[in-house]
Scaffold this motif. Structure first.
Motif, PDB file in Angstrom:
ATOM      1  N   ILE A 165      90.336  22.470  72.863  1.00 37.41           N
ATOM      2  CA  ILE A 165      89.814  22.923  71.576  1.00 37.41           C
ATOM      3  C   ILE A 165      90.956  23.553  70.792  1.00 37.41           C
ATOM      4  N   GLY A 167      92.133  25.299  66.960  1.00 34.24           N
ATOM      5  CA  GLY A 167      91.704  25.833  65.678  1.00 34.24           C
ATOM      6  C   GLY A 167      92.845  26.487  64.939  1.00 34.24           C
ATOM      7  N   ALA A 175      87.087  28.084  66.889  1.00 38.10           N
ATOM      8  CA  ALA A 175      87.478  27.535  68.186  1.00 38.10           C
ATOM      9  C   ALA A 175      87.242  28.547  69.307  1.00 38.10           C
ATOM     10  N   LEU A 188      92.390  26.051  75.246  1.00 34.68           N
ATOM     11  CA  LEU A 188      92.173  26.473  73.871  1.00 34.68           C
ATOM     12  C   LEU A 188      93.520  26.751  73.218  1.00 34.68           C
TER      13      LEU A 188
END
Length: 294
Positions: A165, A167, A175, A188
């Motif tokens: 993920i 962001g 995110a 992440l």
């Protein structure tokens, strides 16, 4: 007689000041109500015009339309692009953009990730680009991100352990929220993001004269969420970022559990970290993928 005239004049002055004070209070309360009701307009800046598509970089892509149920019961469609990797079984990157424009402004970053071997899914939140729906707010963008995650996992049958993920800016807060709710994701990546909207306002000191804690409805409170992460996380930030200060990524990093990495890029601003230090940026992503796979 003179005393009475003086007393009358004083009464007129006090009456005038009283009415001025009442008008000021009314204006102040009206502004507070306006900020309470319309604050999303100060936070999101969507555009319906998509100026750049994957074809600009000769990327093969597929349009994706994802249904999401609004509170009204109406089904609205989220628009996105799927950019498949050249290699089968490649890692998948779910790309969550920031608070302005649309996915067209993020094709360049998607191209970088594709060059690193990722398949990339970019989505526009409702109200952005070609996606349907009302003007975005915090709860709706969280729902949109979760819809994209469910599409990858349940419709495309991609194992969560194969999905990262990502962001950028406000997308980093989205995110983080998604990562906390999807603890089985591979990892992440949060770039140029903030600790919370409340702390951004405090840093900028733009609304010092208003009761922010009473007015604020859009929180994006990442700093209270990152301690609950269950996956490796990479924070990236430019040291010359004047929109979101780099110390906020340092604070997020400090609050996050291991395994974690923090990359600060000297001289980079909010939107140009990869351009300022491409080798550092790409190596950071490569090293993080190795960490995720270990």
């Amino acid at each position: 007689m003179i005393a009475k005239k003086l007393q009358y004049s004083v009464q007129l002055i006090f009456s005038f000041l009283f009415y001025v004070a009442v008008v000021v209070v009314i204006i102040y309360l009206a502004v507070c109500i306006f900020l309470f009701l319309r604050q999303t307009r100060f936070l999101f800046f969507p555009s319906g015009l998509i100026e750049t598509t994957p074809e600009f970089y000769n990327l093969r892509s597929e349009e994706v339309w994802l249904p999401v149920s609004a509170k009204s019961g109406k089904v609205e469609q989220i628009h996105g692009w799927w950019i498949g990797a050249d290699q089968p079984n490649a890692k998948v990157l779910l790309y969550l953009h920031g608070n302005s424009v649309n996915i067209g402004a993020n094709v360049t970053r998607a191209h970088w990730f594709h060059q690193l071997g990722f398949s990339v899914l970019l989505i526009d939140y409702r109200g952005f680009g070609r996606s349907e729906g009302r003007f975005p707010n915090e709860s709706r963008v969280y729902q949109d991100a979760a819809t994209a995650w469910n599409y990858l996992v349940y419709q495309q049958k991609i194992p969560p352990s194969n999905i990262l993920i990502y962001g950028h800016s406000l997308g980093g807060a989205i995110a983080i929220d998604l990562a906390v709710k999807s603890p089985n994701a591979a990892g992440l990546v949060v770039e140029s993001s903030f600790t919370s909207i409340r702390k951004v306002l405090a840093y900028r000191n733009n609304f010092w004269m208003f009761p922010v804690d009473l007015i604020l409805r859009q929180h994006f409170d990442s700093i209270t969420k990152v301690p609950n992460l269950k996956m490796p996380v990479l924070f990236i930030h430019g040291t010359d970022d004047v929109i979101v200060p780099a110390f906020m990524s340092q604070d997020l990093y400090a609050a996050a559990p291991e395994p974690k990495k923090l990359i600060l890029v000297p001289g980079a601003a909010h939107n140009n970290v990869a351009q300022v230090a491409p080798s550092v940026y790409l190596e950071a992503i490569r090293s993080f993928v190795i960490l995720v796979e270990s």
